[in-house]
Scaffold this active site. Structure first.
Site, PDB file in Angstrom:
ATOM      1  CB  SER A 161     -24.245  19.458   8.580  1.00  0.00           C
ATOM      2  OG  SER A 161     -23.434  19.434  10.054  1.00  0.00           O
ATOM      3  CD  GLU A 204     -28.853  24.131  11.837  1.00  0.00           C
ATOM      4  OE1 GLU A 204     -28.871  24.924  11.803  1.00  0.00           O
ATOM      5  OE2 GLU A 204     -28.013  23.432  11.913  1.00  0.00           O
TER       6      GLU A 204
END
Lengths: 400, 378
Positions: A166, A248
């Site tokens: 990402s 996360e």
């Protein structure tokens, strides 16, 4: 909690209010966080000034230790800062993977020198991080990763490929899982840090079905990592990776927010489908399914509240937290699906003036939302984790 | 599990140890096999009443402890785990709530102390058809002298056979389906003209149909205001719905845990069946749904204790969610146990049957989804 709702909090609140008023550029009020946008243009002078002010103050990460530049505040004090930013219409300019995942992990596992070097730059928003975890052959089975890391005496040399990285195209540094021993699976993985600004690193954004490219393929050809940037022991990276994934997943469940934005399903249905003479959504089948989804979403919110109260109470860590990622992401996907169904033909627009921004956003949101149950541990991996850690069922997949 | 205060923790621990020691599922099986007509064990009920459970929502001045609805829910949850049959829900929660919320001081003085000490059992006589529909009241209360004469039939009255006093919804004006024109009455169950018929139900609990044939009551039998009984009835029903949701939560959690234990011991193909991912993921999904349902149930009970304005929607949310989850878990209990789960010797069938009975009581999932949507204005 001793400090909860006390007069100290109110003093902090006044201080924060005054400070934000003095430092937040008025022209940015109510504007979205530029970091949230995919096409990042050069920040304006006001945006830069706001980042610098928040970075110096440490309030972008209010609960991180003050010795590394963080706010040094308690959780409830941190919430006051958050509330006051919201009240002023100010975004938090300090964010990204460094804040969400890497920073908390390094604070736990890094050496003093590593923390001194990396944490302050995250606090100030000077360095953006990306996560080198998944590979083409190592998705849900992350520990099958094969990106090779060799000891070259004074440094490490890295060769291989990562995927679904990402924001790699905007990143300055990478925290990366690499293979340092091919004779073992989990015990042959190390956790290293290196700069993205070097010749051995190549980044290619991946166009997705939603038409955007939030993720990249990242190639390493004789890329270099310094010896001092190994986090934890050699071949001891898996433990750190698992901890990081908890950070996360906590951020991906949508537990804290994610409910805002756009009109609710009911309003949309009244608009696109109409109502009967009693004011009910005219399509009774759709109405029932919307209601079931509303109930599901609300019970999820109630669970988020309950998990928070329980973790504050004396009953120990809440079992409820383990279910949040699957419950939240599945609910959000179902919501996207039914939104398009409600919009009918108007929910098919790709671009152009024939569709409202809300309609176009719904289509992109629907497609982009497919990532929710795949990234950060797919829903199947999450189910494995619940089965093994919470329910105590035998583990066939090992180390999830 | 909600964050509990000291008295709530003690109450829950007491309920847990009593049900595990004195009222395990074998006790329910024994009660069923005995064919006892009222559908519960009178001696067990006496013990429960002695521990003060029947008075948990009753004010202290009427012999209760006034601990509130979350506290009552904790007890019902533990009773649900072992399928303990008792009039606690119908009497200590349902009828007691009606009297506390709408009763005259004479009605309260007459009935609440007896309900609190368990020497009288109260029941809600509300429904008249196959589905819960509290506004569809046809049972007529016509003026008769200074009082009223009640004629009609109430169906599926929980603990209707054991009840000493009935809270009856009757029509004093309008037509079935109108919310106006409903009046609540406090009627002794032995009043002349009342006949009760025991229903043999799949879940072996004490349901009854009750016929009223020109039952004469005084004006002092009216609970609340004549013709304006519906708003009180709704509040009473919301408390009963939240209470039965708590019982359902306990039963569903136990059904799940019993199944989980079995997954860890049953060996096929040389390994415990709990090592198969096809079963693991279904177990993980059930666990997830049970956590969501627990949040909904506890939020509804807490809202009642706080007298929050969103009680109706939170209660419908909880009953709808809990009803769905109880069905899934009780069906999976049978399926994952395989052949043994289909036998009467195993407990799985008890949970399966109870899930259906709980669904029908005070409104099914479908009823409550519709109600939730109406409250939200769609």
């Amino acid at each position: 909690m001793a400090d909860f709702g006390g007069s100290d909090l109110e003093a902090l609140r006044s201080e924060a209010r005054a400070w934000i008023e003095a430092n937040f550029p008025a022209e940015l009020k109510g504007r979205p966080n530029p970091m949230m946008r995919e096409e990042r243009s050069t920040p304006s002078a006001a945006q830069e000034a706001w980042r610098k002010a928040m970075g110096d103050k440490g309030w972008g990460v209010p609960t991180w230790p003050a010795q590394y530049g963080g706010g040094g505040l308690s959780a409830s004090e941190g919430r006051v800062i958050q509330q006051e930013l919201g009240r002023a219409g100010a975004y938090n300019p300090i964010g990204g993977m460094g804040v969400m995942m890497f920073g908390p992990t390094l604070l736990e596992y890094g050496t003093e020198a590593q923390k001194q070097e990396h944490i302050p730059k995250i606090v100030k928003g000077e360095v953006q991080w990306c996560q080198g975890f998944s590979e083409p052959g190592a998705g849900s089975d992350l520990a099958a990763l094969s990106t090779k890391c060799e000891d070259k005496g004074d440094h490490f040399q890295i060769n291989g490929q990562k995927i679904w990285t990402s924001g790699a195209q905007f990143a300055d540094w990478c925290f990366c899982l690499v293979r340092t021993d091919t004779s073992k699976k989990h015990e042959g993985i190390s956790f290293v840090l290196f700069t993205m600004h070097q010749p051995g690193v190549e980044v290619r954004p991946i166009p997705l079905i939603a038409g955007n490219s939030p993720f990249c393929e990242t190639f390493f050809t004789d890329a270099r990592a310094e010896k001092k940037d190994l986090v934890g022991p050699l071949n001891g990276g898996w433990t750190i990776a698992k901890r990081l994934l908890q950070h996360e997943r906590g951020g991906l469940s949508g537990g804290g927010g994610g409910f805002g934005g756009g009109r609710g399903l009911v309003e949309l249905a009244k608009h696109y489908v109409g109502v009967d003479d009693q004011g009910r959504i005219a399509d009774p089948d759709l109405r029932t399914r919307i209601t079931a989804l509303e109930i599901e979403g609300r019970s999820f919110q109630q669970t988020a509240v309950r998990a928070m109260l329980e973790s504050k109470g004396n009953s120990g860590p809440s079992a409820a937290t383990s279910i949040m990622k699957n419950a939240g992401t599945q609910w959000m996907q179902a919501r996207h699906e039914i939104t398009l169904e409600i919009m009918g033909h108007q929910g098919l627009g790709w671009e152009g003036e024939d569709f409202t921004a809300e309609e176009l956003g719904a289509v992109r949101g629907w497609l982009g939302g497919k990532a929710f149950t795949i990234y950060g541990g797919s829903q199947e991996v999450q189910s494995n984790i619940i089965s093994k850690r919470i329910l105590g069922l035998p583990d066939l997949t090992q180390h999830t | 599990m909600a964050v509990l205060n000291e008295e709530q923790s003690m109450l829950r621990d007491a309920a847990k140890s009593w049900t595990q020691e004195k009222s395990p599922v074998t006790a329910f099986r024994k009660m069923r096999d005995s064919g006892v007509e009222v559908g519960f064990d009178a001696a067990a009920w006496t013990e429960m009443a002695e521990m003060g459970w029947a008075g948990v929502i009753i004010p202290e001045e009427f012999g209760g402890s006034d601990f509130g609805y979350l506290s009552m829910g904790l007890i019902l949850e533990e009773l649900g785990r072992t399928l303990t049959a008792s009039p606690l829900l119908a009497s200590g929660l349902g009828a007691a709530s009606a009297l506390v919320l709408g009763g005259t001081s004479a009605q309260k003085s007459e009935w609440l102390p007896k309900i609190a000490e368990g020497t009288a059992i109260g029941a809600l006589a509300v429904d008249e058809g196959a589905h819960h529909a509290p506004e569809k009241v046809a049972l007529a209360a016509t003026k008769s002298g200074a009082g009223y004469s009640l004629s009609g039939t109430k169906t599926f009255v929980l603990e209707g056979l054991a009840a000493n006093v009935l809270i009856v919804s009757a029509r004093t004006s309008g037509k079935p389906g109108d919310k106006d024109g409903i009046t609540l009455f406090v009627v002794p169950a032995d009043a002349k003209g009342i006949s009760r018929k025991r229903l043999a139900l799949a879940d072996s609990r004490g349901g009854a149909n009750i016929t009223f044939d020109k039952v004469e009551v005084g004006a002092d039998a009216v609970l609340g205001e004549a013709d304006k009984g519906y708003p009180v009835l709704e509040k009473v029903l919301d408390r009963a719905r939240a209470g039965i949701s708590a019982e359902m939560l306990g039963a569903a959690v136990q059904a799940f845990e019993t199944t989980l234990d079995y997954l860890k011991v049953r060996v096929q193909f040389g390994q415990v069946i709990g090592s198969f991912q096809a079963l693991q993921h279904r177990a993980a999904k059930m666990f997830t749904d049970l956590e969501l349902a627990r949040s909904a149930v506890e939020a509804a009970l807490t809202a009642i204790d706080n007298d929050s304005p969103d009680v109706p929607e939170l209660v419908s949310l909880a009953k709808a969610k809990m009803g769905d989850v109880f069905h899934v878990v009780s069906n999976e209990m049978v399926q994952m146990h395989g052949g043994i789960g289909m036998t009467d010797a195993h407990d799985a069938g008890f949970y399966l049957k109870r899930a259906r009975a709980c669904e029908a009581a005070y409104g099914s999932q479908s009823y409550h989804r519709d109600r939730y949507a109406r409250i939200q204005g769609y």
